[in-house]
Scaffold this active site. Structure first.
Site, PDB file in Angstrom:
ATOM      1  N   PRO A 168     -40.478  -8.888   7.027  1.00 53.33           N
ATOM      2  CG  PRO A 168     -39.850 -11.064   7.594  1.00 53.33           C
ATOM      3  CD  PRO A 168     -40.581  -9.858   8.123  1.00 53.33           C
ATOM      4  N   GLY A 169     -39.896  -9.271   3.592  1.00 52.42           N
ATOM      5  CA  GLY A 169     -40.459  -9.698   2.316  1.00 52.42           C
ATOM      6  C   GLY A 169     -39.365 -10.323   1.480  1.00 52.42           C
ATOM      7  NE  ARG A 170     -34.758  -6.534  -0.519  1.00 53.65           N
ATOM      8  CZ  ARG A 170     -34.886  -5.700  -1.543  1.00 53.65           C
ATOM      9  NH1 ARG A 170     -34.416  -6.039  -2.721  1.00 53.65           N
ATOM     10  NH2 ARG A 170     -35.459  -4.524  -1.382  1.00 53.65           N
ATOM     11  CE1 TYR A 211     -35.618   1.147  -6.703  1.00 52.00           C
ATOM     12  CE2 TYR A 211     -35.786  -1.235  -6.718  1.00 52.00           C
ATOM     13  CZ  TYR A 211     -36.367   0.003  -6.531  1.00 52.00           C
ATOM     14  OH  TYR A 211     -37.689   0.087  -6.168  1.00 52.00           O
ATOM     15  CB  CYS A 222     -36.623  -0.628 -28.097  1.00 51.40           C
ATOM     16  SG  CYS A 222     -37.052  -1.805 -29.391  1.00 51.40           S
ATOM     17  CD  GLU A 223     -35.985   2.365 -23.048  1.00 54.97           C
ATOM     18  OE1 GLU A 223     -35.004   3.099 -22.799  1.00 54.97           O
ATOM     19  OE2 GLU A 223     -37.116   2.790 -23.330  1.00 54.97           O
ATOM     20  CE1 TYR A 232     -40.705  -5.043  -3.109  1.00 53.04           C
ATOM     21  CE2 TYR A 232     -38.791  -6.224  -2.284  1.00 53.04           C
ATOM     22  CZ  TYR A 232     -39.943  -5.489  -2.058  1.00 53.04           C
ATOM     23  OH  TYR A 232     -40.329  -5.207  -0.778  1.00 53.04           O
TER      24      TYR A 232
END
Length: 468
Positions: free
Chosen positions: A326-328, A369, A396-397, A426
């Site tokens: 497990p990370g998240r 995502y 600027c996107e 993340y």
């Protein structure tokens, strides 16, 4: 601009824009405990507090944007994953924290102190772990293209396991082990052909992708044969399978375990050996919004152990030791990102755009995502009517979106603080210097005080790398 002087116009459309699901929450000031850190609360003045510390005070001292980690919550989640396994050898923990979700020297020390193992997937992550004094024998080294230098450093440090991902890597590692007269403990990464119910870019066990050896195509069995040819330099201890990230439907793990155990049985039949370990990876989802309903660590571990035990019984195999990564699930919910509002722009009949002082450079997940997040007004409470907003960054996107559809009070104004929940995984790990933005600091909060884990970048940091 005062709240009373906010431009007139619609606070939200009579008909919600395409893609928006549901209406506003009953209470815009509420903090859903599924989504927010365990210590998140509102104080008497209405401001959000984390670890007993008010966000206004925190922002005044440390600035915004800033990543904030609730240390007590992080440690509690680590302990719960270990507790779910019951008794185990402390030198061979069944839970390896996935460093890619977020790693710093302090977090590596937290993981070591709580008794976790560590999963790293690059030379940089390994360097941070070793600099923090993390026990190398509790590290598993992943990666689909480890370099000779990375493998050599890991061997020299005494890393506990290498997850092999290609035939070239088998040869590289075996050659290094021969040169150094050591034995490397290895696992073969198996691509089990499971289509995880997650975003295409974070599904990792279907056939058409870069990781591992295909089970269906016979490559996994051939990789096992290749490793066993290097007996005496490579010690094969088990199989590894990882089916993706942010997964709620655990049926994929059942299919993965069934196929992986089938390979264990085939290995016993062909080679007469019983591999003692099975690593099922990580990828369990967390609650980014109140609609998400993840299972807790105890339920997940019980399910995985039951699945593997049943499959092994069917093949007449002893049950291997199970490892998860497990990370998240550990680092995500304890993390909150603080922003300051800089621009409020109503669009007639659509929504209001609320621009903050960060954006896709500190959280690329929404753009990459189409991830969902929960956002609240953090510096105060408000009884104003709900307003459909899009919280956006300063880059600027047009895809520079932090929270695609956020219900905020209609009196949100320049200078307010916003908090976005579940950003501990993340976000800092994938942060960039796009538009030469300075990456925010990472702050740990505990018992009413903050501590800087990773300092804020400065213009001097940017210019120091520009040697042209």
């Amino acid at each position: 601009m005062s709240r009373a002087a906010h431009p007139a116009g619609p606070r939200h459309a009579d008909v919600l824009p395409t893609g928006v699901i549901g209406g506003p929450p009953a209470d815009l000031n509420a903090l859903d405990p599924k989504v927010w850190p365990i210590t998140a609360a509102r104080d008497a003045s209405g401001q959000l507090t984390l670890g007993g510390l008010g966000v206004r005070e925190l922002a005044e001292r440390q600035g915004t944007p800033a990543y904030v980690l609730d240390e007590a919550d992080w440690r509690r989640r680590a302990r719960s994953w270990l507790a779910a396994f019951g008794e185990f050898d402390a030198e061979e923990p069944p839970v390896h924290y996935a460093a890619k979700s977020f790693l710093s020297k302090a977090v590596a020390r937290w993981a070591a102190e709580e008794g976790l193992g560590l999963d790293v997937c690059s030379g940089g992550e390994l360097a941070v772990a070793l600099a923090a004094g993390f026990p190398a024998h509790r590290i598993t080294f992943h990666g689909n293209n480890k370099t000779i230098a990375e493998l050599g450093r890991a061997l020299g440090a005494g890393v506990g396991r290498f997850v092999l991902d290609s035939h070239q890597e088998i040869e590289r590692l075996a050659g290094l082990a021969l040169d150094r007269d050591v034995v490397a403990r290895v696992m073969v990464r198996v691509t089990v052909g499971v289509e995880a119910h997650t975003h295409e870019f974070i599904a990792t066990a279907h056939e058409d992708q870069k990781f591992g050896f295909s089970l269906a195509g016979g490559e996994a069995a051939e990789a096992v044969r290749h490793v066993l040819k290097h007996k005496g330099r490579l010690e094969l201890v088990g199989l590894h399978s990882h089916i993706g990230s942010q997964i709620f439907d655990t049926s994929g793990f059942e299919t993965s375990a069934h196929r992986a155990v089938g390979l264990l049985a085939a290995i016993k039949e062909e080679h007469g050996i019983v591999l003692p370990e099975l690593d099922l990876g990580g990828g369990l989802g967390i609650a980014y919004t109140s609609e998400d309903d993840p299972e807790d660590a105890f339920g997940i571990v019980a399910s995985l152990k039951g699945i593997v035990a049943r499959e092994c019984f069917g093949y007449g195999l002893p049950t291997p030791s199970i490892t998860v990564e497990p990370g998240r699930a550990i680092s995500g919910p304890p993390g909150v990102t603080l922003y300051e509002v800089g621009t409020v722009k109503p669009l007639e009949g659509l929504r209001t755009y609320v621009s903050v002082d960060g954006g896709m450079s500190d959280n690329i997940r929404t753009a990459l995502y189409d991830a969902d997040y929960t956002c609240v007004l953090a510096s105060r409470t408000s009884e104003a009517e709900p307003m459909l907003t899009r919280v956006v960054g300063k880059h600027c996107e047009s895809g520079d979106i932090v929270v695609r559809d956020a219900w905020l009070p209609a009196d949100v104004e320049v200078g307010d603080l916003l908090a976005v929940a579940a950003t501990g995984a993340y976000c800092r790990s994938m942060a960039s210097n796009y538009n030469h933005a300075l990456r925010p600091p990472v702050l740990a909060v505990l018992d009413g005080a903050e501590r800087v884990l990773v300092r804020r970048e400065t213009e001097e940091d940017l210019l120091a790398l520009d040697v042209g």
